[in-house]
Every structure is written in C-alpha cells, then in structure tokens.
Design a protein around this motif. Sequence first.
Motif, PDB file in Angstrom:
ATOM      1  N   THR A   1       0.743  -1.266   0.010  1.00 28.43           N
ATOM      2  CA  THR A   1       0.010   0.021  -0.247  1.00 28.43           C
ATOM      3  C   THR A   1       0.852   1.316  -0.216  1.00 28.43           C
ATOM      4  O   THR A   1       2.075   1.213   0.266  1.00 28.43           O
ATOM      5  CB  THR A   1      -0.707   0.049   1.279  1.00 28.43           C
ATOM      6  N   GLN A   2       0.271   2.417  -0.107  1.00 26.53           N
ATOM      7  CA  GLN A   2       0.896   3.759  -0.116  1.00 26.53           C
ATOM      8  C   GLN A   2       1.686   3.987   1.060  1.00 26.53           C
ATOM      9  O   GLN A   2       3.131   4.455   1.192  1.00 26.53           O
ATOM     10  CB  GLN A   2       0.284   4.914  -0.753  1.00 26.53           C
ATOM     11  N   ILE A   3       0.844   3.523   2.175  1.00 25.80           N
ATOM     12  CA  ILE A   3       1.521   3.768   3.575  1.00 25.80           C
ATOM     13  C   ILE A   3       2.563   2.735   3.888  1.00 25.80           C
ATOM     14  O   ILE A   3       3.727   3.268   4.473  1.00 25.80           O
ATOM     15  CB  ILE A   3       0.421   3.499   4.603  1.00 25.80           C
ATOM     16  N   GLU A   4       2.538   1.506   3.249  1.00 27.18           N
ATOM     17  CA  GLU A   4       3.908   0.674   3.417  1.00 27.18           C
ATOM     18  C   GLU A   4       5.019   1.219   2.592  1.00 27.18           C
ATOM     19  O   GLU A   4       6.067   0.952   2.980  1.00 27.18           O
ATOM     20  CB  GLU A   4       3.294  -0.834   3.034  1.00 27.18           C
ATOM     21  N   GLN A   5       4.654   1.550   1.467  1.00 29.64           N
ATOM     22  CA  GLN A   5       5.726   2.219   0.594  1.00 29.64           C
ATOM     23  C   GLN A   5       6.551   3.276   1.352  1.00 29.64           C
ATOM     24  O   GLN A   5       7.598   3.412   1.405  1.00 29.64           O
ATOM     25  CB  GLN A   5       5.350   2.489  -0.755  1.00 29.64           C
ATOM     26  N   ASP A   6       5.675   4.261   1.777  1.00 31.15           N
ATOM     27  CA  ASP A   6       6.306   5.130   2.664  1.00 31.15           C
ATOM     28  C   ASP A   6       7.049   4.897   3.704  1.00 31.15           C
ATOM     29  O   ASP A   6       8.247   5.311   4.038  1.00 31.15           O
ATOM     30  CB  ASP A   6       5.113   6.238   3.141  1.00 31.15           C
ATOM     31  N   MET A   7       6.609   3.782   4.318  1.00 27.65           N
ATOM     32  CA  MET A   7       7.153   3.200   5.615  1.00 27.65           C
ATOM     33  C   MET A   7       8.700   2.641   5.021  1.00 27.65           C
ATOM     34  O   MET A   7       9.750   2.714   5.428  1.00 27.65           O
ATOM     35  CB  MET A   7       6.457   2.126   6.224  1.00 27.65           C
TER      36      MET A   7
ATOM     37  N   ARG B   1      10.286   3.389   2.471  1.00 28.92           N
ATOM     38  CA  ARG B   1      11.370   4.513   2.127  1.00 28.92           C
ATOM     39  C   ARG B   1      11.688   5.223   3.281  1.00 28.92           C
ATOM     40  O   ARG B   1      12.713   6.123   3.062  1.00 28.92           O
ATOM     41  CB  ARG B   1      10.529   5.478   1.209  1.00 28.92           C
ATOM     42  N   SER B   2      11.216   5.088   4.432  1.00 30.19           N
ATOM     43  CA  SER B   2      12.089   5.771   5.663  1.00 30.19           C
ATOM     44  C   SER B   2      13.079   4.849   6.214  1.00 30.19           C
ATOM     45  O   SER B   2      14.004   5.516   7.137  1.00 30.19           O
ATOM     46  CB  SER B   2      10.953   5.732   6.704  1.00 30.19           C
TER      47      SER B   2
END
Length: 336
Positions: A224-230, A232-233
Amino acid sequence: MGSTASADNGGPNAKQKKRARLFKVSPYMVIPSRVGGFSLFLKQGEGYVLYAEKGELFTDAHKERLGELDVEHLYVKAEDYPQYAVYVQDHLEEVLGDEAIPVRERARAWNDATVSLAKESFDRSLPKSMDKRRFGKIRSLISHSLKFLARDDALKELSRFISEGNELFRHGIGVMVLTVSVLNTFVKDDADLLVAVGMGAMLHDIGKLELPEALFTRRWDGLTQIEQDMARSHPALGVGLCSSLPLPQETLQCILFHHELEDGSGYPSGASGDLLPSYAKVLSLCNEYDNLTRGGKGKKKLTPFEALTRIKSRRGAFNAEMLKRLIAVLSKAELA
C-alpha cells in the motif's frame, strides 16, 4: 596438551600464511559448548604445544584454564584458517553481545569475521585475476574502521544488526567490496574517505531493523502507499540509529543517500545530479547491482550480465561514468 610444533609468529594475511604454520587468534573465541573445526595451540618458549584437538568440544574447564594461565593469544594452523573463519562468523553475535569480553577482543572478532566475509564477496563478485593487493586495501579499510566501531555501544548495535538482519549485514559487506573497488579507480590519496564510505556501505541498510521484514520481501507493487512510505523511511531510520556513534559525516550520508538516483527519482530527498556526492552515486549503483546478483526471499538471482542489462535499461537513474567504472572493475579493465 601434548605434541609440540614450531612456527613463526603469524597473522591471517596472505604473506604471513605463506611463511608461518600458525597464526594468532583470540582466547575469547573459545566458547564453551561449541566444537572447533580447528586445533588450538599455546606458545611455549620458542615452540608451540597443542591445547585443543580439532573437533574437540570446548568446555568451561578450557575457559578457566586459559584464565589461570593468563593467555593473551592462542594459535591456529594456517590450513585450519577457513574453518576458524566460519566458526567466528557463526558465533560473532554471541561474542559481540558478551559484555564480559573486553571491547578490544570483541572488536577483533568483528574484524576477523568481516574480513572473512569480505574475502568471500571479493572472490564471488570480482574477476579471479583481481590481485591480492586490491583485497589488501579492503582488509586495511576494515581494520581502520575499528577506530570508530571499537566501543561498547557500537558493538552492541553491530551485534543486533547481525542477529536480526544477518543477510543485510552480508549484503552490506558485498556492497562495501564493490563500492570501494570502484572508488579506488579515481580516489587515490584519501584513505579516510574510503574508510568512511566503506563503513557507510556496510551499515547502509541498518534502518531496516526498525521496520517489519515483510516490507522488503513482498513485491513493491503489492504494498500500500503507507507501506511504501514506511519502506522508504529506512535510510533516515538508519541515520537515527547511528547518530549517537562518532561516525564521519560521509558515513551518515552514505546511509541516508543510498537510494538516491542521478535523475532525482530516488528517496528519501529526491536529490539528483550534482547535489549527490560521487561516493553516494557509486554506493547507490553498487547497492542495486549486489541486490540483483544476490537475489533473496522472493527475488530472482540475476547473472552479472542480466543485472547490468537491467541497470542500463533504467536510463538516467544511475550515473553513466560510475556505471562505466563498475563495468571496468567487474571485467578488470584499466581506467586512467
């Protein structure tokens, strides 16, 4: 403790191995309830006496006896070094996390294991014709990194890295070998920079320890977008984990920038071109190459040709000059 042997005083580097039958190892590597695939010797006068037979189970009595004798060094036959290296790798986490062992000895164990893993990666990734002098530079880099890592808090973090992310640690060493090999084609007189970048390469993925492993084993388009953002952190998280250690600025930049790309499509900042230091461009490229050729959970292992073809297909993502240098290193071509 029976037979004797004569030997020069040696260490596990190539020149010493040639002229010495035995070399020094730490007595703290005698771990009770573990079997050693190598014989151990004690120095006695000008000779050496057998302390433990190959295949013998180490016991608390072995450890106590070494303490009573106030032994500073044990010795292993040069031909047994591969077995000793594997033993150190297998028990490195245990040694690094044992606060009863002096920091100097824990750092020495980390050095020995890392040199051994780097040699495996050097032999796996680079041409057979690559000379020993080039690996000597990598060995020296690892040794000089102890100036920053030979402290209790750093060794504890390394122990965690190895225990929770052993494959990440091995990948980091593989990326370090490639990155330093490429940097050596144009960085000639800056040993401090090579040490700093080498440490950054080894530790570049340490931030992944702060995130669920599944983020990095599932297909990217399945997140998900949230998981991708995580996901990338993880570079920023890695810098956070290492910020309390006295690491060079270049090391922290390597950890932070290792997913930045030439065309600005990388993360976390989207920096591009001249905004990225040359060593970060090399690291980003070598990270991608090692990932592709290493494979792993849910990832196909590519041949060097397939990996380079895929990298070239991402036009503009990687610096063309650094890609040329990586290809030259992989083929042992000479660069001016």
